[in-house]
Write an enzyme that holds these catalytic residues in place. Structure first.
Site, mmCIF file in Angstrom:
data_model
loop_
_atom_site.group_PDB
_atom_site.id
_atom_site.type_symbol
_atom_site.label_atom_id
_atom_site.label_comp_id
_atom_site.label_asym_id
_atom_site.label_seq_id
_atom_site.Cartn_x
_atom_site.Cartn_y
_atom_site.Cartn_z
ATOM 1 N N HIS A 1 -4.342 -4.453 -9.414
ATOM 2 C CA HIS A 1 -5.233 -3.351 -9.052
ATOM 3 C C HIS A 1 -6.675 -3.817 -9.260
ATOM 4 O O HIS A 1 -6.999 -4.365 -10.327
ATOM 5 C CB HIS A 1 -4.931 -2.135 -9.938
ATOM 6 C CG HIS A 1 -5.701 -0.923 -9.547
ATOM 7 N ND1 HIS A 1 -5.377 -0.139 -8.461
ATOM 8 C CD2 HIS A 1 -6.819 -0.368 -10.088
ATOM 9 C CE1 HIS A 1 -6.248 0.849 -8.347
ATOM 10 N NE2 HIS A 1 -7.133 0.732 -9.331
ATOM 11 N N MET B 1 0.796 -1.227 0.000
ATOM 12 C CA MET B 1 0.000 0.000 0.000
ATOM 13 C C MET B 1 0.833 1.283 0.000
ATOM 14 O O MET B 1 0.374 2.326 0.456
ATOM 15 C CB MET B 1 -0.978 -0.011 1.193
ATOM 16 C CG MET B 1 -1.911 -1.214 1.205
ATOM 17 S SD MET B 1 -2.763 -1.494 -0.375
ATOM 18 C CE MET B 1 -4.011 -0.218 -0.291
#
Ligand code: GRF
Length: 193
Positions: free
Chosen positions: A109, A90
């Site tokens: 993604h 992240m």
């Protein structure tokens, strides 16, 4: 020789585990040599250890991102990793790290890129009212969520979907599609050997 992979993960590590399971089933001629996290408490670290994979956390300081990246990059190189797999990592990588491993970093993604880049892509899909979303595995380049696409899967959006329910169904597809993308790399690796 099997393809050596490094993994970077910040959280629960389900994408890492899906890839590792495919390796253990003999469906991917690859080996995860090292998993690195920016969070010492990331469940992905314990998962890796349970599967006999070396796992390390390095402190992450937002004001000096390259310190973490230098340690991670050196460790991946020392372990002989040909590719780095971002599996729920992240943090945004610096241009220096992306250059160091040019065309050798993969990301997943949870949207059909180029739609819905950035944070909360599943909620973005709901807000846009699209009937289909999905997930994308791509090579990491300097532009966020924009590198060459290696694999995608489509997930229909249901009328009653929430961010959580859509994320859950997309995640099931993420677990399939990451292995497919790695299969593409393995084929390339064998063709070059
Ligand atoms: C996944 O949805 C991935 O696409 C996103 O973060 C989530 C990570 O899940 N970038 P996990 O840690 O692999 O379970």
């Amino acid at each position: 020789m099997s393809l050596k992979l490094g993994v970077m993960a910040s959280g629960r590590g389900s994408n890492f585990l899906a890839i590792q399971n495919e390796i253990e089933r003999g469906n991917l001629d690859a080996e995860i040599a090292l998993l690195i996290s920016d969070r010492a408490q990331a469940p992905a670290l314990e998962l890796a250890t349970a599967h006999g994979i070396a796992a390390q956390a390095f402190p992450y300081d937002k004001s000096d991102r390259s310190a973490f990246e230098k340690k991670a990059g050196d460790a991946f190189e020392a372990a002989g990793c040909a590719y780095i797999i971002l599996a729920g990592f992240m943090r945004i990588l610096t241009p220096g790290f992306i250059d160091r491993f040019e065309h050798r970093i993969l990301n997943i993604h949870p949207s059909l890129l180029p739609s819905f880049k950035g944070l909360h892509p599943q909620q973005q899909a709901l807000d846009a009212g699209v009937k289909f979303s999905g997930c994308t595995v791509h090579l990491v380049t300097q532009e966020l969520d924009a590198g060459p696409i290696l694999a995608q899967a489509v997930v229909p959006v249901e009328e009653e979907d929430t961010e959580e329910s859509l994320s859950r169904r997309i995640l099931e597809q993420e677990h399939q599609v990451y292995a497919q993308a790695i299969q593409v790399l393995i084929a390339k690796h064998h063709a070059m050997a």
